[in-house]
Design a protein around this motif. Structure first.
Motif, PDB file in Angstrom:
ATOM      1  N   ASN A  66       0.854  -1.183   0.000  1.00  0.00           N
ATOM      2  CA  ASN A  66       0.000   0.000   0.000  1.00  0.00           C
ATOM      3  C   ASN A  66       0.886   1.228   0.000  1.00  0.00           C
ATOM      4  O   ASN A  66       1.989   1.214   0.533  1.00  0.00           O
ATOM      5  N   GLY A  67       0.405   2.280  -0.653  1.00  0.00           N
ATOM      6  CA  GLY A  67       1.189   3.502  -0.754  1.00  0.00           C
ATOM      7  C   GLY A  67       0.801   4.298  -1.982  1.00  0.00           C
ATOM      8  O   GLY A  67      -0.365   4.351  -2.361  1.00  0.00           O
ATOM      9  N   GLU A  74       3.922  -0.843  -9.647  1.00  0.00           N
ATOM     10  CA  GLU A  74       5.196  -1.556  -9.795  1.00  0.00           C
ATOM     11  C   GLU A  74       5.147  -2.912  -9.087  1.00  0.00           C
ATOM     12  O   GLU A  74       5.545  -3.936  -9.651  1.00  0.00           O
ATOM     13  N   ARG A  75       4.650  -2.943  -7.853  1.00  0.00           N
ATOM     14  CA  ARG A  75       4.538  -4.202  -7.104  1.00  0.00           C
ATOM     15  C   ARG A  75       3.567  -5.154  -7.786  1.00  0.00           C
ATOM     16  O   ARG A  75       3.789  -6.360  -7.828  1.00  0.00           O
ATOM     17  N   ARG A  76       2.476  -4.622  -8.311  1.00  0.00           N
ATOM     18  CA  ARG A  76       1.508  -5.451  -9.031  1.00  0.00           C
ATOM     19  C   ARG A  76       2.172  -6.109 -10.240  1.00  0.00           C
ATOM     20  O   ARG A  76       1.996  -7.292 -10.510  1.00  0.00           O
ATOM     21  N   THR A  99      -2.434  -2.726  -3.240  1.00  0.00           N
ATOM     22  CA  THR A  99      -2.308  -3.817  -4.198  1.00  0.00           C
ATOM     23  C   THR A  99      -2.691  -5.099  -3.484  1.00  0.00           C
ATOM     24  O   THR A  99      -2.048  -5.494  -2.511  1.00  0.00           O
ATOM     25  N   GLN A 100      -3.759  -5.743  -3.963  1.00  0.00           N
ATOM     26  CA  GLN A 100      -4.234  -6.998  -3.382  1.00  0.00           C
ATOM     27  C   GLN A 100      -4.254  -8.064  -4.463  1.00  0.00           C
ATOM     28  O   GLN A 100      -4.493  -7.764  -5.635  1.00  0.00           O
ATOM     29  N   VAL A 101      -4.009  -9.308  -4.049  1.00  0.00           N
ATOM     30  CA  VAL A 101      -3.943 -10.409  -5.011  1.00  0.00           C
ATOM     31  C   VAL A 101      -4.813 -11.576  -4.564  1.00  0.00           C
ATOM     32  O   VAL A 101      -5.033 -11.786  -3.375  1.00  0.00           O
ATOM     33  N   GLY A 102      -5.303 -12.319  -5.563  1.00  0.00           N
ATOM     34  CA  GLY A 102      -6.028 -13.551  -5.300  1.00  0.00           C
ATOM     35  C   GLY A 102      -7.504 -13.360  -5.018  1.00  0.00           C
ATOM     36  O   GLY A 102      -7.977 -12.265  -4.751  1.00  0.00           O
ATOM     37  N   ASN A 103      -8.232 -14.460  -5.105  1.00  0.00           N
ATOM     38  CA  ASN A 103      -9.635 -14.577  -4.722  1.00  0.00           C
ATOM     39  C   ASN A 103      -9.755 -15.889  -3.973  1.00  0.00           C
ATOM     40  O   ASN A 103      -9.964 -16.938  -4.579  1.00  0.00           O
ATOM     41  N   PHE A 104      -9.615 -15.861  -2.667  1.00  0.00           N
ATOM     42  CA  PHE A 104      -9.612 -17.079  -1.865  1.00  0.00           C
ATOM     43  C   PHE A 104     -10.925 -17.207  -1.113  1.00  0.00           C
ATOM     44  O   PHE A 104     -11.393 -16.250  -0.499  1.00  0.00           O
ATOM     45  N   ARG A 105     -11.520 -18.379  -1.136  1.00  0.00           N
ATOM     46  CA  ARG A 105     -12.789 -18.602  -0.444  1.00  0.00           C
ATOM     47  C   ARG A 105     -12.598 -18.718   1.063  1.00  0.00           C
ATOM     48  O   ARG A 105     -13.467 -18.342   1.826  1.00  0.00           O
ATOM     49  N   THR A 106     -11.463 -19.261   1.506  1.00  0.00           N
ATOM     50  CA  THR A 106     -11.236 -19.447   2.934  1.00  0.00           C
ATOM     51  C   THR A 106      -9.934 -18.771   3.357  1.00  0.00           C
ATOM     52  O   THR A 106      -9.023 -18.584   2.547  1.00  0.00           O
ATOM     53  N   ARG A 107      -9.862 -18.425   4.630  1.00  0.00           N
ATOM     54  CA  ARG A 107      -8.635 -17.844   5.170  1.00  0.00           C
ATOM     55  C   ARG A 107      -7.480 -18.835   5.075  1.00  0.00           C
ATOM     56  O   ARG A 107      -6.331 -18.458   4.840  1.00  0.00           O
ATOM     57  N   LEU A 108      -7.778 -20.127   5.226  1.00  0.00           N
ATOM     58  CA  LEU A 108      -6.742 -21.154   5.163  1.00  0.00           C
ATOM     59  C   LEU A 108      -6.059 -21.165   3.793  1.00  0.00           C
ATOM     60  O   LEU A 108      -4.829 -21.238   3.707  1.00  0.00           O
ATOM     61  N   GLU A 109      -6.846 -21.061   2.707  1.00  0.00           N
ATOM     62  CA  GLU A 109      -6.260 -20.997   1.362  1.00  0.00           C
ATOM     63  C   GLU A 109      -5.383 -19.754   1.220  1.00  0.00           C
ATOM     64  O   GLU A 109      -4.283 -19.824   0.657  1.00  0.00           O
ATOM     65  N   ALA A 110      -5.867 -18.632   1.714  1.00  0.00           N
ATOM     66  CA  ALA A 110      -5.114 -17.387   1.618  1.00  0.00           C
ATOM     67  C   ALA A 110      -3.814 -17.460   2.417  1.00  0.00           C
ATOM     68  O   ALA A 110      -2.755 -17.038   1.941  1.00  0.00           O
TER      69      ALA A 110
END
Length: 137
Positions: A66-67, A74-76, A99-110
């Motif tokens: 974040n920033g 650049e990070r993306r 900058t956020q990545v992924g689409n995870f259904r559960t916290r465990l996957e993330a």
């Protein structure tokens, strides 16, 4: 949410695949047919209709930076270079970009994916957010 999980379970259990052949096929001759009951077709239709009406569901993403906007872009780019099939999002919440990545259904996957990228992106963490529905063809 419980209905969606039940629908997913029924859909995954109801799909059956059957390969038919009378001889040893070569790769060019191999044929696969998928047989699905009418109720499975109806469930698939309902799933797609719900995905159109409510395009997002509760889930998790990993925030890698974040920033300022240029730094986030650049990070993306660095992330997409290493993980081209993973989704990466640039979000703006006053006063900074994320900058956020992924689409995870559960916290465990993330959390599991976070462990695989934490060396390349130190300071990353899991955030609860709305994610896109999984794609169904």
């Amino acid at each position: 949410m419980l209905r969606f999980l039940a629908l997913s379970l029924v859909l995954s259990c109801a799909l059956t695949m059957k390969a038919q052949s009378n001889e040893n096929p070569t790769i060019a001759q191999a044929k696969v047919s998928v047989e699905m009951s009418e109720s499975v077709h109806n469930l698939l239709y309902l799933y797609k209709a719900k995905a159109k009406k409510y395009p997002q569901i509760a889930g998790f993403r990993i925030q890698i930076f974040n920033g300022r906007k240029n730094d986030c872009l650049e990070r993306r780019g660095l992330f997409l270079r290493d993980y081209p099939k993973m989704q990466a999002y640039l979000l703006y919440e006053v006063p900074e970009y994320k900058t956020q990545v992924g689409n995870f259904r559960t916290r465990l996957e993330a959390e599991a994916f976070l462990q695989s990228i934490i060396d390349a992106f130190p300071g990353s963490f899991v955030v609860a957010t709305q994610i896109d529905y999984p794609k169904v063809d």
